[in-house]
Write an enzyme that holds these catalytic residues in place. Sequence first.
Site, mmCIF file in Angstrom:
data_model
loop_
_atom_site.group_PDB
_atom_site.id
_atom_site.type_symbol
_atom_site.label_atom_id
_atom_site.label_comp_id
_atom_site.label_asym_id
_atom_site.label_seq_id
_atom_site.Cartn_x
_atom_site.Cartn_y
_atom_site.Cartn_z
ATOM 1 C CG PHE A 1 -1.560 -1.328 1.536
ATOM 2 C CD1 PHE A 1 -2.217 -2.080 0.563
ATOM 3 C CD2 PHE A 1 -1.468 -1.852 2.810
ATOM 4 C CE1 PHE A 1 -2.769 -3.323 0.860
ATOM 5 C CE2 PHE A 1 -2.015 -3.104 3.126
ATOM 6 C CZ PHE A 1 -2.663 -3.834 2.142
ATOM 7 C CG HIS A 2 4.435 1.651 0.575
ATOM 8 N ND1 HIS A 2 5.618 0.998 0.909
ATOM 9 C CD2 HIS A 2 3.732 1.745 1.735
ATOM 10 C CE1 HIS A 2 5.613 0.708 2.203
ATOM 11 N NE2 HIS A 2 4.477 1.145 2.717
ATOM 12 N N PRO A 3 1.388 3.511 -2.922
ATOM 13 C CG PRO A 3 -0.840 4.182 -3.203
ATOM 14 C CD PRO A 3 0.051 3.363 -2.312
#
Length: 537
Positions: free
Chosen positions: A474-476
């Site tokens: 979850f690191h966009p």
Amino acid sequence: MAEPVRVEGRYDYIIVGAGTAGCVLANRLTRNPATRVLLLEAGGSDNYHWVHIPVGYLYCIGNPRTDWMMKTAEEPGLNGRSLVYPRGKVLGGCTSVNGMIYMRGQAADYDGWRQMGNAGWGWDDVLPYFLRSEDHHGGSTALHGAGGEWKVAKQRLKWDILLAVQEGAKEFGIMPRADFNDGDNEGSGFFEVNQKGGIRWNTAKGFLKPALKRPNLRLVTRALSESLVIEGKRVVGVRYRQGGALHEARADAEVLLCAGAINSPKLMELSGVGRPEVLKELGIEVAHESEGVGENLQDHLQIRTVYQVTGAKTLNTMVHSLHGKAGIALQYALMQKGPMSMAPSQFGMFTKSDPAKATPDLEYHVQPLSTDRLGDPLHRFPAITVSVCNLRPDSVGSTHATTPAPEVQPDIRLNYLSAESDRDVAVKAVKQARKIMTAKALSAYRPVEILPGPEHESDEALVAKVGDIATTIFHPVGTCRMGLDERAVVDSELRVKGLAGLRVVDASIMPKIVSGNTASPVVMIAEKAADMIARGG
């Protein structure tokens, strides 16, 4: 007949998104009592117990109260799987639902940004902004700050099996490191976390709530921004919907877009800012052409390897007994310690997939628990998860609106493992994890590989299996990247190129993903942006 619009008044700045960056900006800008700020948040209050209990991320992700409930497109590199893609929809944004790990990345990340033409973004430039907001458990030093709004604490529990993994890693040259955040994170250690006294610390607590006491800040929650108001080549306001009514607010200085790497480019496209071919498909007239909007999407893909162990205390066995559950609850209720206080990952390692790499390109998140798939019940046998991700992937994706309806999530395509180099690193990562688990320091626990499974030996078999088990952390980032070239969306002052009155301040401006977790770099970006705005840059 046109829908009536309620005029909500004029402000100096309108901030779209009370998430990681928006809360910081709201605090910093309203320090000047003459500056009028409107902060718009599509979600609601963070007054929800599972936001604050660290283990509550399990109940915030996949919960429409706190999560945008997004999903990726079906990913060819993941054998056609679509991943759940959590994004915080609550005050504090992703800092209200994330893993709480305090991580800056590597000095080389930011020096790389500067070398790409982004003046003022090297490590020496950004370090003061990390220090400015930090309240570090170790006090003030040359590399850490004290007294700031962003609390950094040690974790409040240890696991013998994780200490054994640390000892085992030493046998292969991965040495303990006292500080992951001094610019060189190579080594192993227990992650520091954004907590206070065993309770999650989000940007809403640290930055927003103190600022809400100021009369020059107005917060509007459950306000879904539908479009920017653009006159000529200047953004002059925001239209948003709240309670079924359409409102419009005006900004005399700037609109500051802090909606995140997925929603910031979406709002730009819904406002006619982006690639003409995308806007044409949406039936939206081009207000300003910007080729890079929604492009350059990068993320960290995590490969979950699982090992059954013998004779070790793990969370698996604790949660499958009434005595264990009661002990966990009581320990947290009385002391805010124990498993309910823990971040999803406690122990980490940074190392290289290849000795020729200049800096570590792998990050391990090691957990005293296991499951077949994220969200499934924990295994009934004792086990650990040794997750490993490629910190600097070459695979790049995109995100674009698919309809003019603002409530519909955009198309999110990460293109995971599409680059041959990423497939090569994935294979090396699994093999390295396997090697570490053969360490003498771990032999007493007799680790047995469950995932990906020892039967997957060849490189081709491992790539195929990784496609089944890998998932996002979850690191966009990167979808409104800064740069000098014509496809860059913002300049080094974070102003949208060619369009006055609009700045983007969130993870979307990163030209390249950082070598670590992303929440604290976004806090830093907002701190730096506040200075730019204050000096009129």
